[in-house]
Design a protein around this motif. Structure first.
Motif, mmCIF file in Angstrom:
data_model
loop_
_atom_site.group_PDB
_atom_site.id
_atom_site.type_symbol
_atom_site.label_atom_id
_atom_site.label_comp_id
_atom_site.label_asym_id
_atom_site.label_seq_id
_atom_site.Cartn_x
_atom_site.Cartn_y
_atom_site.Cartn_z
ATOM 1 N N SER A 270 0.817 -1.219 0.000
ATOM 2 C CA SER A 270 0.000 0.000 0.000
ATOM 3 C C SER A 270 0.849 1.267 0.000
ATOM 4 N N LYS A 271 2.150 1.165 0.328
ATOM 5 C CA LYS A 271 2.999 2.368 0.351
ATOM 6 C C LYS A 271 3.130 2.952 -1.049
ATOM 7 N N PHE A 272 3.413 2.096 -2.030
ATOM 8 C CA PHE A 272 3.561 2.565 -3.410
ATOM 9 C C PHE A 272 2.358 2.196 -4.278
ATOM 10 N N GLU A 273 1.342 1.567 -3.653
ATOM 11 C CA GLU A 273 0.124 1.157 -4.369
ATOM 12 C C GLU A 273 0.481 0.337 -5.612
ATOM 13 N N LYS A 274 1.319 -0.686 -5.404
ATOM 14 C CA LYS A 274 1.810 -1.482 -6.534
ATOM 15 C C LYS A 274 1.480 -2.958 -6.351
ATOM 16 N N GLU A 275 1.131 -3.601 -7.458
ATOM 17 C CA GLU A 275 1.095 -5.054 -7.554
ATOM 18 C C GLU A 275 2.199 -5.450 -8.519
ATOM 19 N N GLU A 276 3.099 -6.347 -8.079
ATOM 20 C CA GLU A 276 4.244 -6.679 -8.919
ATOM 21 C C GLU A 276 4.809 -8.040 -8.540
ATOM 22 N N PHE A 277 5.406 -8.711 -9.515
ATOM 23 C CA PHE A 277 6.163 -9.911 -9.184
ATOM 24 C C PHE A 277 7.533 -9.465 -8.692
ATOM 25 N N ILE A 278 8.200 -10.324 -7.907
ATOM 26 C CA ILE A 278 9.453 -9.933 -7.266
ATOM 27 C C ILE A 278 10.598 -10.781 -7.815
ATOM 28 N N PRO A 279 11.437 -10.219 -8.693
ATOM 29 C CA PRO A 279 12.589 -10.975 -9.200
ATOM 30 C C PRO A 279 13.657 -11.137 -8.124
ATOM 31 N N ILE A 280 14.401 -12.243 -8.206
ATOM 32 C CA ILE A 280 15.475 -12.543 -7.255
ATOM 33 C C ILE A 280 16.817 -12.313 -7.936
ATOM 34 N N GLU A 281 17.717 -11.632 -7.222
ATOM 35 C CA GLU A 281 19.005 -11.272 -7.816
ATOM 36 C C GLU A 281 20.108 -12.274 -7.513
ATOM 37 N N ASN A 282 19.917 -13.162 -6.548
ATOM 38 C CA ASN A 282 21.007 -14.073 -6.162
ATOM 39 C C ASN A 282 20.544 -15.528 -6.105
ATOM 40 N N LYS A 283 19.817 -15.978 -7.114
ATOM 41 C CA LYS A 283 19.380 -17.370 -7.121
ATOM 42 C C LYS A 283 20.608 -18.288 -7.114
ATOM 43 N N ASN A 284 20.421 -19.485 -6.565
ATOM 44 C CA ASN A 284 21.541 -20.419 -6.437
ATOM 45 C C ASN A 284 21.023 -21.847 -6.570
ATOM 46 N N ASP A 285 21.896 -22.816 -6.258
ATOM 47 C CA ASP A 285 21.508 -24.224 -6.411
ATOM 48 C C ASP A 285 20.387 -24.624 -5.465
#
Length: 265
Positions: A181-196
């Motif tokens: 509600s702070k930015f009134e956004k609906e979004e998917f969240i990408p991950i920057e450090n995926k691993n095994d």
């Protein structure tokens, strides 16, 4: 008379086989399979799939996770392309009654619906392989520091984990959408450090034959949300701790910690 019947049986079997082969139809050279069913241990039967989209009303929001999608008309003819779509959330009002495999692989798990979407950047029928719809039956709302958040699971337009005959073994890893509600956004969240230990490109919130996710807790410092997801596997479980950096320009996350738990016997 008995000898005549014995001679007719092979002819009937050949005719039945040819009839089934005639039920296989193509769209621009691709296989169409219309009916769901169990995929393991037997070949799927092809049925009379039409060469045009039979639409069903289906109002929802969908997340697109592909940069470019082909556009189709109701006759399943490609009419153009739309680009710059990755991460876009749009509305849909219809889906195809049948599912289609455009790879021609004759693979039950590769069947997907077509979806009719409406947005200034993309308008028309698109194939559902890289499109995920909201699953509001499992949404989770929580509030931290007077800011409301909502986890919205999604599901792909594929066959899915279950069909009318039971378990399909066609599970998929589906991204969640996060509302704040702070930015009134609906979004998917990408991950920057995926691993095994966590190979997805995004935070997922799933419930399928591989694992079940549930909300364990959250804290917020400034614009950094720490999200604790409990993941229960068929054997064992884990708490996956994400740090999500909220922004009006697009949020992103890292995996802070994965705490694995041994199965209890």
């Amino acid at each position: 008379m008995q000898r005549i019947l014995l001679l007719l049986v092979p002819l009937l079997l050949v005719n039945c086989k040819e009839a089934k082969e005639e039920d296989l139809m193509t769209v621009q050279g691709k296989t169409i399979v219309a009916e769901p069913g169990e995929t393991e241990g037997k070949e799927k039967e092809m049925v009379n799939a039409p060469e045009y989209i039979q639409s069903l009303k289906h109002n929802n929001k969908v997340l697109i996770l592909k940069g470019e999608l082909e556009l189709y008309n109701k006759n399943l003819k490609e009419t153009g392309k739309a680009a710059g779509l990755y991460g876009l959330i749009v509305s849909t009002d219809s889906i195809s009654q049948n599912r289609y495999d455009l790879t021609g692989a004759n693979d039950y798990c590769k069947l997907h619906n077509f979806i009719k979407v409406s947005h200034p950047d993309v308008k028309g029928w698109v194939y559902g392989k890289d499109v995920y719809e909201y699953d509001m039956s499992r949404d989770t709302t929580f509030t931290v520091n007077d800011i409301q958040f909502k986890i919205i699971p999604t599901k792909n337009f594929s066959v899915g984990v279950y069909d009318d005959e039971g378990l399909t073994f066609c599970g998929s890893d589906n991204p969640m959408v996060l509302y704040n509600s702070k930015f009134e956004k609906e979004e998917f969240i990408p991950i920057e450090n995926k691993n095994d230990d966590y190979v997805s490109d995004y935070i997922s919130y799933d419930s399928h034959d591989g694992w079940i996710d549930s909300f364990e807790g959250a804290s917020l410092v400034g614009d950094t949300l720490t999200l604790n997801i409990y993941r229960e596997y068929q054997e064992g479980s884990a708490n996956i701790i994400f740090e999500i950096y909220l922004s009006k320009f697009g949020s992103k996350a890292i995996i802070k910690e994965i705490i694995e738990h041994e199965p209890e016997f």
